[in-house]
Design a protein around this motif. Structure first.
Motif, PDB file in Angstrom:
ATOM      1  N   TRP A 274      -5.152   7.010  -1.103  1.00 10.65           N
ATOM      2  CA  TRP A 274      -6.247   6.061  -1.332  1.00 10.65           C
ATOM      3  C   TRP A 274      -7.599   6.769  -1.249  1.00 10.65           C
ATOM      4  O   TRP A 274      -8.513   6.492  -2.032  1.00 10.65           O
ATOM      5  CB  TRP A 274      -6.114   4.969  -0.292  1.00 10.65           C
ATOM      6  CG  TRP A 274      -7.109   3.863  -0.271  1.00 10.65           C
ATOM      7  CD1 TRP A 274      -8.151   3.641  -1.137  1.00 10.65           C
ATOM      8  CD2 TRP A 274      -7.165   2.810   0.704  1.00 10.65           C
ATOM      9  NE1 TRP A 274      -8.849   2.521  -0.763  1.00 10.65           N
ATOM     10  CE2 TRP A 274      -8.264   1.986   0.355  1.00 10.65           C
ATOM     11  CE3 TRP A 274      -6.396   2.491   1.824  1.00 10.65           C
ATOM     12  CZ2 TRP A 274      -8.607   0.859   1.106  1.00 10.65           C
ATOM     13  CZ3 TRP A 274      -6.729   1.367   2.558  1.00 10.65           C
ATOM     14  CH2 TRP A 274      -7.820   0.561   2.205  1.00 10.65           C
TER      15      TRP A 274
ATOM     16  N   VAL B 176      -3.017   1.399  -3.280  1.00 14.96           N
ATOM     17  CA  VAL B 176      -4.012   0.391  -2.949  1.00 14.96           C
ATOM     18  C   VAL B 176      -4.346  -0.519  -4.127  1.00 14.96           C
ATOM     19  O   VAL B 176      -4.715  -1.691  -3.943  1.00 14.96           O
ATOM     20  CB  VAL B 176      -5.292   1.072  -2.404  1.00 14.96           C
ATOM     21  CG1 VAL B 176      -6.017   1.846  -3.508  1.00 14.96           C
ATOM     22  CG2 VAL B 176      -6.223   0.045  -1.759  1.00 14.96           C
TER      23      VAL B 176
ATOM     24  N   LEU C  67       0.829  -1.201   0.000  1.00 17.24           N
ATOM     25  CA  LEU C  67       0.000   0.000   0.000  1.00 17.24           C
ATOM     26  C   LEU C  67       0.863   1.249   0.000  1.00 17.24           C
ATOM     27  O   LEU C  67       0.621   2.197  -0.761  1.00 17.24           O
ATOM     28  CB  LEU C  67      -0.920  -0.003   1.221  1.00 17.24           C
ATOM     29  CG  LEU C  67      -1.741   1.262   1.474  1.00 17.24           C
ATOM     30  CD1 LEU C  67      -2.738   1.491   0.348  1.00 17.24           C
ATOM     31  CD2 LEU C  67      -2.469   1.167   2.823  1.00 17.24           C
TER      32      LEU C  67
END
Length: 223
Positions: free
Chosen positions: A127, A43, A38
């Motif tokens: 994200w 993501v 991540l």
């Protein structure tokens, strides 16, 4: 952008109990590798197959711990909140002899990578640009963090509106400092600490506030 700190797999850590039976990796291993991906790749690259390849295990191991990739992503967000938001809140609530010492406790979160994972924080914020639900969690976390900082100022006699403004200045400055990837030795930051504290609190720090914070910085190898 700051990187998360790699964590050894369970089987590579001599301090962890030995794995038994057919277990080759733990739930924590899946989360640790997912977190690293991540932070480094975003993501979109947090995929079961990719994580399994890094761990050297099949997909069936994943489903022993998680119902789905969505479940894994939710666990990552829970992990982020436990690592970062809870850390800031707890440090703002730590006993301190003065408001300047309390602000130094807040600073500790951003100095010791074991306390606050800056790379993870920025990865979750990136994200959130693509997910409304993650944006909601970011907003809630920022609100919780700001409330903790405001309450810290209020405990030392600042009026609510003054504490609110100072909390925002302090918190947004600290996040912006790292977002801009400012490159300077810790010694330079320590040299400015007295002026920083006066700017944030309006109160000149005591010498022991400076010395205690300097000692903490050196203890985590940031000097």
């Amino acid at each position: 952008m700051p990187k998360s700190q790699p964590v050894p797999l369970h089987r590579e850590d001599p301090d962890k109990p030995e794995l038994v039976g057919n277990i080759k990796v733990t739930r924590e291993d899946w989360l640790n590798v997912a977190r690293d991906i991540l932070v480094s790749d975003g993501v979109g690259e947090v995929k079961v197959l990719t994580i399994g390849q890094r761990l050297g295990v099949s997909r069936s191991s994943f489903y022993w711990y998680f119902k789905s990739r969505k479940h894994l992503l939710e666990a990552l967000l829970d992990d982020w909140e436990a690592r970062n938001t809870a850390t800031i809140v707890s440090h703002c609530r730590m006993p301190a002899r003065s408001i300047n010492a309390a602000v130094c406790n807040f600073f500790r979160c951003f100095i010791d990578p074991d306390l606050f994972d800056q790379g993870l924080d920025f990865a979750v914020r990136e994200w959130s640009r693509r997910s409304g639900s993650v944006r909601q969690r970011i907003d809630a976390a920022d609100s919780t963090r700001l409330q903790a900082v405001q309450e810290m100022f209020e405990r030392y006699g600042y009026a609510p509106d003054d504490a609110d403004a100072r909390a925002r200045i302090l918190y947004y400055m600290q996040l912006g400092y790292h977002a801009l990837e400012v490159r300077e030795p810790m010694s330079a930051r320590i040299d400015r600490l007295e002026q920083y504290l006066v700017g944030f609190t309006g109160v000149a720090p005591e010498p022991e506030d400076i010395e205690d914070h300097k000692a903490f910085c050196l203890s985590v190898g940031s000097g």
